[in-house]
Design an enzyme around this catalytic site. Structure first.
Site: not given
Length: 660
Positions: A310-311, A316, A527
């Protein structure tokens, strides 16, 4: 002394007595301490445990955090300049990078032990956050004890990851748009010992992966990125939801499952990925997303996918202003809070379905990379509003309007300052109108404007310590602020400050035992009217001016930009052809510190080559024109040689200004 001058002096003395009697003003006149600077610049809020102020009034850097060892940032910059490294200079502290990785892994280890989680944590660093070679190599090296991996969001980043990642057991998350070559390269990397996980982000990628698997006879590890209905927050809130750029909607997730099942590859689907945006400031948003994602994860398991990862993506946050709130430049949670919530939510969801818990993955690039670099730059000069000089009373020969404005100036009190301000504005507007119609001379207009700004300064001195400031006076501080011209390009070194109003801590790195009596905004070398910084961190919100010290003759004045190690370097552009800054990598040793790497900033020859100019051709053009001018008697041979000498020297020199 004339009666008029005497009465004016008496009134001004009474005003000074009134202001000096104020307890806030008395406190301001007291001896300034480094504790005052700590509070003013909020260094404890955003800087701990890496940045502090020492007794000499210099910023101290503790690259290893609480584990000891520190150095004086001002002394370090002085030593780098002695090595002919000009400012601006980006200083990377590799030990901070190591400490951030260790802290993140320690927090997840603590959460896993607390909740008796039977799985493990395997973090990855998103290469897009900072692709610089020395940093990525350091990160891979520091990540080895934790099996810390990399995340690639494009084909070039995949090439970096494949050649750099050498951590057995570390994961390689393959995100972003993919073509056949991307997919096949990722799959073939399994033969080299990598553990690539190809994340399906578009439905069109499913048949691409199936075909590549059959052609290469390789069973890949696949993931799917789901579009959550849970809403993100802040600038990147659109990373989630129906209109998110990447990911599959729930019907598309089910379609991917069916296609993989039909191809006898459903067992390859092992990962669920989601991302709700960068810099999530509120922990409640993370909790909501976790709850939804966990339900998708367990449902995919029950559909037959061999889920094991599970990613939770990125998000964060970093506390840029030190307020520890849900403000966009802060966060109302710690890394430990974050890890606890991730572990607890996944544990609960899997326990409810009697499923084994997955390996947890996060892509916390900002939280890892932000602290490790400090950009130090010098101030070239200042510009102040008129009215700082002594104001002489007008004479009988001066215009009546000038005499009336001076009367307003001389009679400003704590009771009438708002009325005095309105009167001063009216007199100034009338003066401009009279000037435009030819009834006021340029000299008289200058006197009016000088007196107007002096009046505003006097009013500001009174209202600055008031608890409530009327709305029409709120911009006085900004309008009266000095402009400090900095040896820097905002577009090159802090593009997010320009593009999306990102706040970064900015403060002097020395003289912090002195009271900074000037209020200023910053203007860069370009500039471009956008090349400025007019927003600074503050406890309550955002302030429009930064407290700085008056410049001293023949003494440099150094400012530092902190927490800029994520995204800024790679997103910088060549506006006005200001190139990359000098960069050094510092590593702490038992004897102090050592310079591990020096990466010289762009020369003018290099930046000109980016826009297809050849330096030899340019020199030849100048030489030829000099010869023509010599023949016409427009230039002497000594002048021609000096021109060529300067021209060639400039081509080989830093794109920024030298103040030596």
């Amino acid at each position: 002394m004339s009666p008029t001058r005497q009465s004016s002096e008496a009134m001004l003395q009474a005003l000074r007595s009134q202001v000096n009697a104020d307890p806030h003003h008395a406190q301001a006149r007291a001896l300034w301490t480094i504790e005052d600077s700590e509070e003013l610049y909020r260094i404890h809020g955003w800087g701990e445990p890496y940045f502090s102020i020492n007794a000499a009034g210099h910023v101290m850097v503790a690259p290893k955090g609480d584990r000891g060892g520190s150095l004086d940032l001002y002394d370090l910059v002085t030593a780098l300049k002695q090595r002919n490294l000009g400012l601006p200079i980006l200083i990377r502290f590799s030990d901070i990078l190591e400490d951030r990785i260790e802290r993140l892994n320690a927090c997840f280890a603590k959460a896993i032990a607390r909740y008796r989680y039977s799985g493990v944590y395997r973090g990855v660093f998103p290469v897009k956050c900072n692709q610089q070679r020395h940093l990525v190599e350091d990160l891979v090296r520091f990540g080895q004890p934790h099996r810390f991996g990399l995340e690639a969001g494009s084909k070039p980043e995949l090439l970096i990851a494949l050649a750099t990642l050498d951590n057995p057991g570390a994961l390689l998350i393959c995100n972003g748009y993919k073509d056949r070559e991307y997919v096949e390269t990722a799959m073939l990397s399994q033969r080299l010992g990598h553990t690539p996980i190809i994340v399906l982000e578009q439905l069109e990628e499913v048949p691409l992966v199936i075909e590549a698997s059959r052609r290469l006879n390789i069973r890949p590890i696949l993931g799917v990125r789901a579009k959550l209905s849970s809403k993100g927050i802040g600038r990147w809130g659109g990373s989630a939801g129906d209109r998110a750029k990447f990911g599959l909607a729930i019907p598309e997730v089910l379609s991917a499952v069916e296609q993989l099942k039909a191809a006898d590859m459903l067992d390859c689907l092992q990962l669920l990925h989601f991302h709700i945006g960068s810099q999530i400031s509120a922990i409640s948003v993370i909790k909501d997303a976790l709850r939804e994602a966990c339900q998708i994860y367990v449902e995919l398991s029950e559909l037959g996918a061999q889920m094991g990862y599970l990613d939770v993506g990125g998000g964060l946050g970093v506390d840029y202003d030190g307020s520890k709130t849900n403000f966009s430049a802060s966060k109302n949670y710690s890394i430990q809070n974050y890890a606890n919530d991730v572990v607890a939510e996944v544990q609960e969801a899997c326990s409810a379905r009697n499923l084994p818990v997955p390996t947890l993955i996060s892509e916390s690039g900002r939280a890892i990379a932000s602290h490790q670099s400090v950009l130090v730059f010098d101030v070239l000069g200042t510009s102040d509003r008129p009215g700082l000089e002594a104001i002489e009373p007008p004479t009988e020969d001066d215009h009546a309007l000038l005499r009336e404005l001076y009367d307003t100036y001389a009679h400003v009190t704590i009771k009438n300052y708002q009325e005095a301000y309105h009167d001063a504005v009216q007199f100034k507007d009338e003066a401009i109108s009279l000037f435009n119609f030819g009834y006021l001379s340029l000299t008289e207009r200058a006197k009016v404007e000088r007196l107007y700004w002096a009046c505003c300064r006097r009013i500001l001195e009174l209202v600055r310590h008031e608890e409530y400031v009327p709305d029409d006076l709120e911009d006085l501080d900004k309008n009266l602020a000095s402009i400090y011209y900095i040896n820097l390009s905002v577009f090159q070194s802090m593009p997010d400050a320009w593009a999306i109003d990102q706040l970064f801590p900015i403060m002097p790195i020395h003289r912090l035992d002195e009271e900074p009596t000037n209020r200023a905004t910053l203007a860069d070398l370009t500039c471009d009217s956008d090349g400025k910084i007019e927003q600074f961190i503050d406890l309550r919100d955002v302030k429009s001016v930064l407290e700085l010290h008056p410049l001293k003759e023949q003494e440099p004045y150094y400012l530092g930009l902190f927490l800029g190690g994520a995204y800024q370097e790679i997103m910088g552009n060549l506006h006005n052809l200001f190139g990359d800054t000098n960069t050094v990598h510092i590593h702490m040793t038992p004897k102090g510190y050592q310079i591990e790497h020096v990466v010289k900033g762009d020369t003018m020859t290099e930046v000109l080559s980016y826009v297809q100019y050849d330096s030899e051709d340019l020199i030849e053009n100048i030489r030829r024109r000099s010869e023509y001018a010599l023949q016409d008697g427009k230039i002497t041979i000594q002048e021609a040689q000096l021109l060529l000498q300067h021209y060639e020297h400039s081509l080989n020199h830093y794109t920024y200004l030298s103040t030596d």
